[in-house]
Design a protein around this motif. Structure first.
Motif, PDB file in Angstrom:
ATOM      1  N   LYS A 261     -10.758   2.056   8.197  1.00 46.56           N
ATOM      2  CA  LYS A 261     -11.498   1.631   7.002  1.00 46.56           C
ATOM      3  C   LYS A 261     -10.802   2.104   5.729  1.00 46.56           C
ATOM      4  O   LYS A 261     -10.866   1.440   4.697  1.00 46.56           O
ATOM      5  CB  LYS A 261     -12.958   2.094   7.044  1.00 46.56           C
TER       6      LYS A 261
ATOM      7  N   VAL B 151      -2.060 -10.344   3.674  1.00 47.22           N
ATOM      8  CA  VAL B 151      -3.437 -10.755   3.399  1.00 47.22           C
ATOM      9  C   VAL B 151      -3.498 -12.276   3.507  1.00 47.22           C
ATOM     10  O   VAL B 151      -2.708 -12.986   2.877  1.00 47.22           O
ATOM     11  CB  VAL B 151      -3.902 -10.293   1.999  1.00 47.22           C
TER      12      VAL B 151
ATOM     13  N   THR C 189       0.858  -1.179   0.000  1.00 46.60           N
ATOM     14  CA  THR C 189       0.000   0.000   0.000  1.00 46.60           C
ATOM     15  C   THR C 189       0.897   1.233   0.000  1.00 46.60           C
ATOM     16  O   THR C 189       2.111   1.124   0.170  1.00 46.60           O
ATOM     17  CB  THR C 189      -0.912   0.043   1.243  1.00 46.60           C
TER      18      THR C 189
ATOM     19  N   TYR D  78      -8.117  -0.442   4.953  1.00 48.96           N
ATOM     20  CA  TYR D  78      -8.726  -1.623   4.338  1.00 48.96           C
ATOM     21  C   TYR D  78      -9.100  -1.349   2.874  1.00 48.96           C
ATOM     22  O   TYR D  78      -8.855  -2.190   1.999  1.00 48.96           O
ATOM     23  CB  TYR D  78      -9.974  -2.059   5.117  1.00 48.96           C
ATOM     24  N   GLU D  79      -9.696  -0.193   2.614  1.00 54.76           N
ATOM     25  CA  GLU D  79     -10.076   0.150   1.239  1.00 54.76           C
ATOM     26  C   GLU D  79      -8.857   0.172   0.322  1.00 54.76           C
ATOM     27  O   GLU D  79      -8.922  -0.298  -0.813  1.00 54.76           O
ATOM     28  CB  GLU D  79     -10.791   1.510   1.215  1.00 54.76           C
TER      29      GLU D  79
ATOM     30  N   VAL E  63      -6.062  -1.531   0.741  1.00 58.04           N
ATOM     31  CA  VAL E  63      -5.619  -2.923   0.537  1.00 58.04           C
ATOM     32  C   VAL E  63      -6.482  -3.579  -0.534  1.00 58.04           C
ATOM     33  O   VAL E  63      -5.967  -4.197  -1.474  1.00 58.04           O
ATOM     34  CB  VAL E  63      -5.673  -3.726   1.857  1.00 58.04           C
ATOM     35  N   TRP E  64      -7.812  -3.449  -0.416  1.00 60.52           N
ATOM     36  CA  TRP E  64      -8.717  -4.077  -1.395  1.00 60.52           C
ATOM     37  C   TRP E  64      -8.476  -3.508  -2.794  1.00 60.52           C
ATOM     38  O   TRP E  64      -8.427  -4.245  -3.772  1.00 60.52           O
ATOM     39  CB  TRP E  64     -10.178  -3.889  -1.002  1.00 60.52           C
TER      40      TRP E  64
ATOM     41  N   PHE F 262      -5.615  -7.681  10.487  1.00 63.24           N
ATOM     42  CA  PHE F 262      -6.135  -6.551  11.244  1.00 63.24           C
ATOM     43  C   PHE F 262      -5.041  -5.770  11.957  1.00 63.24           C
ATOM     44  O   PHE F 262      -4.995  -4.534  11.883  1.00 63.24           O
ATOM     45  CB  PHE F 262      -7.187  -7.025  12.256  1.00 63.24           C
TER      46      PHE F 262
ATOM     47  N   ALA G  86      -8.548 -11.836   3.509  1.00 68.17           N
ATOM     48  CA  ALA G  86      -8.719 -10.918   4.633  1.00 68.17           C
ATOM     49  C   ALA G  86      -7.377 -10.282   4.994  1.00 68.17           C
ATOM     50  O   ALA G  86      -6.417 -10.992   5.296  1.00 68.17           O
ATOM     51  CB  ALA G  86      -9.277 -11.652   5.841  1.00 68.17           C
ATOM     52  N   PRO G  87      -7.314  -8.938   4.965  1.00 68.49           N
ATOM     53  CA  PRO G  87      -6.103  -8.259   5.438  1.00 68.49           C
ATOM     54  C   PRO G  87      -5.905  -8.520   6.928  1.00 68.49           C
ATOM     55  O   PRO G  87      -6.878  -8.663   7.683  1.00 68.49           O
ATOM     56  CB  PRO G  87      -6.397  -6.778   5.189  1.00 68.49           C
TER      57      PRO G  87
ATOM     58  N   CYS H 147      -3.081  -3.531   9.671  1.00 69.96           N
ATOM     59  CA  CYS H 147      -3.895  -2.398   9.212  1.00 69.96           C
ATOM     60  C   CYS H 147      -4.080  -1.382  10.330  1.00 69.96           C
ATOM     61  O   CYS H 147      -3.998  -0.160  10.106  1.00 69.96           O
ATOM     62  CB  CYS H 147      -5.245  -2.887   8.703  1.00 69.96           C
ATOM     63  N   LYS H 148      -4.321  -1.855  11.538  1.00 69.39           N
ATOM     64  CA  LYS H 148      -4.488  -0.966  12.691  1.00 69.39           C
ATOM     65  C   LYS H 148      -3.219  -0.150  12.930  1.00 69.39           C
ATOM     66  O   LYS H 148      -3.282   1.065  13.163  1.00 69.39           O
ATOM     67  CB  LYS H 148      -4.830  -1.801  13.931  1.00 69.39           C
TER      68      LYS H 148
END
Length: 158
Positions: free
Chosen positions: A144, A113, A106, A147-148, A150-151, A129, A126-127, A132-133
């Motif tokens: 969020k 993932v 990113t 996460y967006e 990553v997706w 957590f 699933a990333p 991401c945090k």
């Protein structure tokens, strides 16, 4: 459990146990503590469901999943650390997907993932957590948004 396969390969665990207790007289703080103890002792999953008991008393049902070998340890924690007078447990089988891990780059750095594989086909992604945090906190962006990103990065690479 089928010990001939590593735990990340798709397989059926046939020696698992679901345990449960109904608790109508325990605080939320204790429930959180008990959850931590159960995970530390080897529970595969622990969760709570709101229920109503006799005389329409609000309560919580604690359920956990563990291997047969851990039943004694789990019972000891439940009896010592909760207000229950009885523990129900049932044998069950769990179909576990093979897990593969990939890195997604990113704009804030890499994120792992987890990919669930069913018969060599990716069916879940699933990333992680915690990663991401950490990025959200370090870069002062909403979780969020991480996460967006990553997706979006995953979609553009396929």
């Amino acid at each position: 459990m089928n010990n001939s396969l590593p735990p990340n390969k798709e397989h059926i665990d046939s020696e698992m146990v679901k345990m449960e207790v109904n608790l109508d007289d325990i605080s939320g703080e204790l429930l959180g503590y008990v959850m931590d103890l159960l995970f530390e002792a080897g529970a595969n999953d622990v969760y709570y469901t709101p229920i109503y008991m006799k005389k329409n008393r609000p309560a919580v049902q604690l359920q956990l999943l563990c291997s047969e070998q851990k039943v004694g340890t789990m019972k000891e924690i439940l009896f010592k650390e909760t207000t229950t007078l009885g523990v129900r447990y049932y044998p069950l089988s769990v179909h576990r997907l093979e897990r593969r891990f990939t890195k997604v780059e990113t704009k804030w750095g890499p994120v792992t993932v987890k990919v669930g594989m069913l018969e060599q086909n990716a069916v879940q992604k699933a990333p992680e957590f915690d990663e991401c945090k950490k990025i959200a906190q370090q870069h002062d962006v909403p979780l969020k948004t991480v996460y967006e990103e990553v997706w979006k990065t995953m979609e553009s690479s396929t």
